[in-house]
Design an enzyme around this catalytic site. Structure first.
Site, PDB file in Angstrom:
ATOM      1  N   LYS A 183       0.882  -1.172   0.000  1.00 47.08           N
ATOM      2  CA  LYS A 183       0.000   0.000   0.000  1.00 47.08           C
ATOM      3  C   LYS A 183       0.915   1.216   0.000  1.00 47.08           C
ATOM      4  CE  LYS A 183      -4.134   2.041   0.667  1.00 47.08           C
ATOM      5  NZ  LYS A 183      -5.314   1.890  -0.198  1.00 47.08           N
TER       6      LYS A 183
ATOM      7  N   ASP B 104      -6.279  -0.908   5.884  1.00 47.69           N
ATOM      8  CA  ASP B 104      -5.922  -1.490   4.588  1.00 47.69           C
ATOM      9  C   ASP B 104      -4.556  -2.168   4.649  1.00 47.69           C
ATOM     10  OD1 ASP B 104      -8.265  -0.381   3.751  1.00 47.69           O
ATOM     11  OD2 ASP B 104      -7.349   1.219   2.561  1.00 47.69           O
TER      12      ASP B 104
ATOM     13  N   GLU C  79      -1.791  -2.005  -4.029  1.00 45.12           N
ATOM     14  CA  GLU C  79      -3.110  -1.374  -3.957  1.00 45.12           C
ATOM     15  C   GLU C  79      -2.987   0.137  -3.987  1.00 45.12           C
ATOM     16  OE1 GLU C  79      -6.801  -0.446  -0.973  1.00 45.12           O
ATOM     17  OE2 GLU C  79      -5.337  -1.945  -0.330  1.00 45.12           O
ATOM     18  N   GLY C  80      -3.685   0.768  -4.917  1.00 42.42           N
ATOM     19  CA  GLY C  80      -3.675   2.213  -4.997  1.00 42.42           C
ATOM     20  C   GLY C  80      -4.469   2.837  -3.860  1.00 42.42           C
ATOM     21  N   VAL C  81      -4.640   4.142  -3.941  1.00 38.14           N
ATOM     22  CA  VAL C  81      -5.395   4.860  -2.920  1.00 38.14           C
ATOM     23  C   VAL C  81      -6.512   5.629  -3.603  1.00 38.14           C
ATOM     24  CG1 VAL C  81      -3.721   6.747  -2.999  1.00 38.14           C
ATOM     25  CG2 VAL C  81      -5.277   6.567  -1.050  1.00 38.14           C
ATOM     26  N   GLY C  82      -7.731   5.506  -3.076  1.00 40.26           N
ATOM     27  CA  GLY C  82      -8.859   6.193  -3.684  1.00 40.26           C
ATOM     28  C   GLY C  82      -9.110   5.720  -5.103  1.00 40.26           C
TER      29      GLY C  82
ATOM     30  N   ASN D 210     -17.917  -5.456  -7.597  1.00 47.17           N
ATOM     31  CA  ASN D 210     -18.135  -5.587  -6.158  1.00 47.17           C
ATOM     32  C   ASN D 210     -19.458  -4.918  -5.795  1.00 47.17           C
ATOM     33  OD1 ASN D 210     -17.771  -6.109  -3.433  1.00 47.17           O
ATOM     34  ND2 ASN D 210     -16.535  -4.284  -3.100  1.00 47.17           N
TER      35      ASN D 210
ATOM     36  N   PRO E 199     -20.546 -10.632  -4.175  1.00 40.63           N
ATOM     37  CA  PRO E 199     -21.831 -10.218  -3.617  1.00 40.63           C
ATOM     38  C   PRO E 199     -21.600  -9.422  -2.341  1.00 40.63           C
ATOM     39  CG  PRO E 199     -21.383 -12.470  -2.994  1.00 40.63           C
ATOM     40  CD  PRO E 199     -20.245 -12.050  -3.896  1.00 40.63           C
TER      41      PRO E 199
ATOM     42  N   LEU F  98     -20.917  -9.146   1.171  1.00 42.41           N
ATOM     43  CA  LEU F  98     -20.352 -10.165   2.055  1.00 42.41           C
ATOM     44  C   LEU F  98     -20.395  -9.783   3.533  1.00 42.41           C
ATOM     45  CD1 LEU F  98     -17.228 -11.192  -0.082  1.00 42.41           C
ATOM     46  CD2 LEU F  98     -19.435 -12.349   0.086  1.00 42.41           C
TER      47      LEU F  98
END
Length: 238
Positions: free
Chosen positions: A40, A57, A118-121, A178, A207, A209
């Site tokens: 991250k 995160d 993983e990017g941000v926003g 998602n 779905p 979750l």
């Protein structure tokens, strides 16, 4: 050693499930017998615990991977304010350096078989006065996985994001639907519209979750083999 597989996970907006999808991909990679680590690069929104900033995160990615690599490489910038990174960084007197982010990634890639970044926003969130998340993705040059938060308005958000990804010369390796609006009307029709227009494989449909879904549960709805290009078989020998 360099990573056999790496990808950059972005989303149509903040809060659409990037961390969950990233963790689910890591879970699949680990189950496939691979050394996997999540990164991250910039995390905004943290609480101070025993003198250390904790971001949900970052913790989720760390729990899903299976390599004990330095936290300073996995999460180079953790900012306390839950705001756009350039705002949070300015408030805290932090300068987000693109060169430092790239160096941290390359060190991870030299020590891991697989890396999920993983990017941000959303895709174009500013990191500083001179760079944004799209610049980071472009510099990394990794295939991109797009998480689409399925809710009213998602068609335009997804198509504009895909256009921005391709404009940067990046490969859209696939996308994940998602369901963040459980009662969304015309869900199948919206997914069909994106399948037709995004010109990238649908890697899975998540779905609703619940409030705290696990990476393992979410991974059961994904097909990581479509992303990596090779099948991931569960390996119990590692």
């Amino acid at each position: 050693m360099s990573a056999r597989f790496a990808c950059f996970v972005t989303g149509t907006d903040t809060g659409v499930g990037k961390s969950l999808v990233s963790a689910a991909l890591l879970h699949l990679l680990v189950e496939g017998g691979l050394g996997a680590v999540g990164m991250k690069p910039v995390a905004a929104g943290a609480v101070l615990v025993d003198g250390r900033l904790i971001n949900d995160d970052v913790e989720q990615l760390a729990a899903a991977g299976n390599l004990s690599l330095p936290a300073a490489l996995r999460a180079p910038y953790i900012l306390e304010a839950a705001a756009a990174p350039h705002i949070a960084a300015a408030r805290e007197g932090v300068t987000i350096s693109m060169e430092h982010l790239l160096d941290c990634y390359h060190q991870l890639a030299a020590s891991a078989e697989t890396v999920v970044v993983e990017g941000v926003g959303g895709f174009c969130v500013p990191l500083s006065d001179v760079a944004d998340t799209a610049d980071l993705a472009q510099q990394l040059g990794l295939p991109v996985i797009l998480v689409v938060g399925m809710r009213l308005g998602c068609l335009s958000h997804a198509l504009l994001t895909a256009e921005a990804i391709r404009t940067r010369g990046l490969h859209l390796a696939g996308w994940v639907a998602n369901l963040i609006e459980p009662d969304m009307d015309y869900l199948p029709e919206n997914i069909a519209a994106l399948v037709e227009r995004l010109r990238a494989p649908l890697l899975g449909e998540l779905p609703a979750l619940g409030p705290q879904p696990s990476a393992a549960h979410a991974s059961s709805y994904l097909n990581a083999g479509l992303v990596t290009g090779w099948p991931l078989e569960k390996n119990t020998t590692r």
